[in-house]
Design a protein around this motif. Structure first.
Motif, mmCIF file in Angstrom:
data_model
loop_
_atom_site.group_PDB
_atom_site.id
_atom_site.type_symbol
_atom_site.label_atom_id
_atom_site.label_comp_id
_atom_site.label_asym_id
_atom_site.label_seq_id
_atom_site.Cartn_x
_atom_site.Cartn_y
_atom_site.Cartn_z
ATOM 1 N N UNK A 155 0.834 -1.206 0.000
ATOM 2 C CA UNK A 155 0.000 0.000 0.000
ATOM 3 C C UNK A 155 0.862 1.248 0.000
ATOM 4 N N UNK A 156 1.980 1.219 0.725
ATOM 5 C CA UNK A 156 2.889 2.377 0.779
ATOM 6 C C UNK A 156 3.573 2.582 -0.559
ATOM 7 N N UNK A 157 3.967 1.503 -1.220
ATOM 8 C CA UNK A 157 4.576 1.613 -2.554
ATOM 9 C C UNK A 157 3.581 2.231 -3.531
ATOM 10 N N UNK A 158 2.317 1.847 -3.429
ATOM 11 C CA UNK A 158 1.309 2.429 -4.309
ATOM 12 C C UNK A 158 1.186 3.950 -4.095
ATOM 13 N N UNK A 159 1.140 4.370 -2.835
ATOM 14 C CA UNK A 159 0.905 5.784 -2.525
ATOM 15 C C UNK A 159 2.164 6.634 -2.626
ATOM 16 N N UNK A 160 3.325 6.051 -2.293
ATOM 17 C CA UNK A 160 4.561 6.848 -2.179
ATOM 18 C C UNK A 160 5.731 6.134 -2.858
ATOM 19 N N UNK A 161 5.549 5.747 -4.105
ATOM 20 C CA UNK A 161 6.559 4.963 -4.803
ATOM 21 C C UNK A 161 7.930 5.631 -4.814
ATOM 22 N N UNK A 162 7.982 6.940 -5.040
ATOM 23 C CA UNK A 162 9.268 7.646 -5.130
ATOM 24 C C UNK A 162 9.994 7.699 -3.795
ATOM 25 N N UNK A 163 9.310 7.354 -2.698
ATOM 26 C CA UNK A 163 9.920 7.383 -1.362
ATOM 27 C C UNK A 163 10.465 6.026 -0.936
ATOM 28 N N UNK A 164 10.307 4.992 -1.793
ATOM 29 C CA UNK A 164 10.708 3.636 -1.422
ATOM 30 C C UNK A 164 11.883 3.188 -2.279
ATOM 31 N N UNK A 165 12.965 2.762 -1.639
ATOM 32 C CA UNK A 165 14.149 2.307 -2.359
ATOM 33 C C UNK A 165 13.981 0.874 -2.835
ATOM 34 N N UNK A 204 1.280 -1.644 -9.382
ATOM 35 C CA UNK A 204 2.318 -1.656 -10.420
ATOM 36 C C UNK A 204 3.418 -0.692 -10.008
ATOM 37 N N UNK A 205 4.667 -1.143 -10.031
ATOM 38 C CA UNK A 205 5.770 -0.310 -9.572
ATOM 39 C C UNK A 205 7.096 -0.828 -10.112
ATOM 40 N N UNK A 206 8.051 0.084 -10.298
ATOM 41 C CA UNK A 206 9.410 -0.286 -10.696
ATOM 42 C C UNK A 206 10.329 -0.477 -9.492
ATOM 43 N N UNK A 207 9.791 -0.321 -8.276
ATOM 44 C CA UNK A 207 10.602 -0.546 -7.071
ATOM 45 C C UNK A 207 11.085 -1.995 -7.053
ATOM 46 N N UNK A 208 12.374 -2.246 -6.831
ATOM 47 C CA UNK A 208 12.852 -3.632 -6.722
ATOM 48 C C UNK A 208 12.307 -4.286 -5.450
ATOM 49 N N UNK A 209 11.634 -5.405 -5.618
ATOM 50 C CA UNK A 209 11.046 -6.102 -4.472
ATOM 51 C C UNK A 209 11.395 -7.585 -4.543
ATOM 52 N N UNK A 210 11.810 -8.128 -3.420
ATOM 53 C CA UNK A 210 12.057 -9.559 -3.288
ATOM 54 C C UNK A 210 10.873 -10.166 -2.547
ATOM 55 N N UNK A 211 10.120 -11.024 -3.225
ATOM 56 C CA UNK A 211 8.972 -11.704 -2.637
ATOM 57 C C UNK A 211 9.402 -13.099 -2.182
ATOM 58 N N UNK A 212 9.113 -13.448 -0.940
ATOM 59 C CA UNK A 212 9.536 -14.726 -0.376
ATOM 60 C C UNK A 212 8.303 -15.509 0.057
ATOM 61 N N UNK A 213 8.185 -16.756 -0.432
ATOM 62 C CA UNK A 213 7.047 -17.613 -0.096
ATOM 63 C C UNK A 213 7.537 -18.965 0.398
ATOM 64 N N UNK A 214 6.668 -19.674 1.118
ATOM 65 C CA UNK A 214 6.991 -21.010 1.605
ATOM 66 C C UNK A 214 6.012 -22.035 1.089
ATOM 67 N N UNK A 215 6.496 -23.231 0.759
ATOM 68 C CA UNK A 215 5.616 -24.259 0.198
ATOM 69 C C UNK A 215 4.655 -24.829 1.231
ATOM 70 N N UNK A 216 4.922 -24.627 2.519
ATOM 71 C CA UNK A 216 4.017 -25.088 3.571
ATOM 72 C C UNK A 216 3.299 -23.924 4.251
ATOM 73 N N UNK A 217 3.205 -22.803 3.555
ATOM 74 C CA UNK A 217 2.539 -21.624 4.111
ATOM 75 C C UNK A 217 1.121 -21.547 3.561
ATOM 76 N N UNK A 218 0.158 -21.920 4.373
ATOM 77 C CA UNK A 218 -1.242 -21.856 3.955
ATOM 78 C C UNK A 218 -1.821 -20.458 4.124
#
Length: 514
Positions: A212-222, A408-422
């Motif tokens: 939500x913060x990236x959506x509202x303040x994209x230029x403020x997020x590294x 939608x954003x060009x901010x580099x983001x690393x998304x981490x998921x687990x195979x046993x995370x319901x």
């Protein structure tokens, strides 16, 4: 981490900018800082930090209206040219960033602090922030009948009305405690710190806030690293995600010979025990953790559905799940009884658990999927109980479809998921990743919701490198194999190398997972 038991890692990344770490005297007058020592709960050496307080409007549309205070812990880096400060956004909603700093995530904080300041924030209404929206009262549900959805929902609704009235009388605008207001708090924090950008490290609900913060303040997020992704339309959980993890556990049990010999089908065991309790609830003696006394309680299908949902939150608890079902097949329901006893007399959950979730809501399409999956899956409506049916009792306005639209954003983001995370399955991250051309998705094989990724040394190094601006080529990490605990088995230690220590009693029964 919390409250009432009811609720319960290549792409070429852009190089991060360098900035000078500001001395305390240069920080905005809206922030107060005092020296603080973090005392890790595992007994490791204390860590020097600062305890900070930031004043923000309760409602940013009314800047001259009531103000609230946000608490945070800041670990300063000794790096000569530090990167953007990294803000930890805890999960929940209701988790405390300052409390998290004393726990298992601290080694990751210290690794990140080699190149940037780390700020563990208590979001509005949570932790040390003021006001902290705790609710008065306790549940007092009958012990002579099994828990049923409508019975427990009525109790949640009653407590919601009482808590809403409690805070309204004290001049608190509960409608202002939503994710968009929290996102504006983060922009206020950036401005008050006097830095051009912030980076985010977030888990579970914290990822929802980060997006939500990236959506509202994209230029403020590294950049950001998000563990266990909850996208804009993911706050209401899907019953089929829990069914899929139960199916994966079924396959793992089949590959554990000592367990498989006693339970040829884990899914079959779950189905049988649920059916038996539906037909004939069990009256069982359990231990009430609040008093230590043994009492009789009647448990049924809904008790077990909610109990199982909560056990699926961490690897420690998952390791116990097949053994508990094996015991119940043999007529031993003591663990279920003890959990249900504790829950029926637990404290009312904090208001923030509900104001945030109810405001985020869900699209009509997602709710229709939840409805249809509830009748096709073993845990059914328990997957996200008591949401969303309790929301009208809180009277919180929905943030609307624009809030739940894809980011939608060009901010580099690393998304981490687990195979046993319901709770926050990999499908969530794949969906959100579509809007992030500079995003990367890493899957942790055998990773569950709690401690996802950052409990692994490789995961911590990957996270710290990414936040420094390095590229990430790894697409998959592996957690150690789940070692299932088999009660009464002499060779238990041999098959539970990962979980050989004594484990605490699982979190209690209906409510939100950790």
């Amino acid at each position: 981490m919390r409250r009432s038991v009811f609720l319960a890692l290549g792409f070429a990344a852009t190089v991060g900018f360098a900035q000078e770490s500001l001395p305390a005297s240069a920080v905005s007058e809206r922030i107060r800082l005092t020296p603080q020592t973090i005392q890790p709960r595992d007994g490791s050496p204390p860590v020097a930090a600062e305890l900070g307080w930031l004043t923000v409007p309760e409602n940013h549309a009314r800047p001259s209206g009531p103000a609230i205070e946000l608490a945070f812990l800041r670990i300063r880096t000794a790096a000569p040219r530090p990167g953007a400060p990294v803000v930890w956004l805890a999960g929940g909603p209701g988790g405390s960033g300052t409390l998290d700093a004393e726990g298992p995530i601290l080694p990751l904080f210290l690794e990140i602090a080699q190149s940037a300041d780390v700020i563990a924030l208590d979001q509005r209404g949570m932790g040390r922030s003021q006001p902290r929206l705790d609710c008065p009262g306790r549940f007092d549900l009958p012990l002579d009948r099994p828990m049923e959805r409508d019975l427990v929902l009525a109790a949640f609704r009653e407590h919601a009305s009482e808590c809403r009235e409690f805070w309204t009388r004290r001049g608190v605008d509960l409608a202002s405690y939503n994710t968009n207001e929290s996102a504006r708090d983060l922009e206020d924090l950036r401005r008050a710190l006097g830095v051009p950008k912030l980076s985010f490290l977030a888990g579970s609900y914290g990822t929802h806030l980060a997006l939500a913060t990236i959506r509202l303040f994209e230029s403020s997020v590294d950049r950001a690293v998000l563990f266990g992704v909850q996208g804009p339309d993911h706050m209401e959980r899907m019953p089929r995600d829990f069914q899929e993890v139960l199916a994966k556990l079924d396959q793992l049990v089949k590959r554990a010979p000592l367990l498989a010999a006693r339970m040829p089908s884990f899914l079959g065991a779950v189905q049988i025990v649920l059916q038996n309790l539906d037909r004939e609830p069990e009256r069982v003696e359990g231990v009430d953790a609040a008093t230590g006394k043994r009492r009789m309680v009647t448990v049924g299908k809904f008790d077990l559905q909610c109990f199982t949902r909560n056990l699926l939150s961490s690897r420690d608890q998952i390791s116990r799940l097949p053994g508990l079902y094996l015991a119940m097949l043999k007529g031993d329901f003591q663990e279920l009884a003890s959990s249900s006893l504790t829950s029926r007399h637990s404290a009312s959950p904090p208001a923030i658990d509900f104001t945030m979730r109810c405001a985020s809501g869900a699209s009509a399409a997602r709710r229709e999927k939840v409805r249809s999956q509830s009748s096709e899956t073993l845990l059914g409506v328990a997957a996200d109980f008591p949401m969303p049916d309790v929301c009208d009792a809180w009277g919180i306005a929905d943030l609307g479809p624009d809030f739940r639209a894809p980011v939608s954003s060009t901010v580099p983001v690393l998304f981490v998921s687990g195979t046993l995370d319901a709770h926050t399955p990999p499908s969530n991250a794949r969906e959100v990743l579509a809007g992030f051309p500079n995003g990367r998705h890493v899957v942790v094989e055998g990773g569950a919701h709690c401690l996802l990724g950052f409990g692994l040394p490789k995961g911590r190094k990957l996270t710290a490198r990414f936040l420094q601006g390095d590229s990430v080529s790894t697409a998959r990490l592996s957690a150690p194999a789940v070692g299932f605990r088999i009660p009464g088995l002499a060779r238990e230690a041999a098959i539970t190398a990962e979980f050989g220590r004594e484990l605490g009693r699982p979190k209690g029964y209906p409510g939100f997972p950790e």
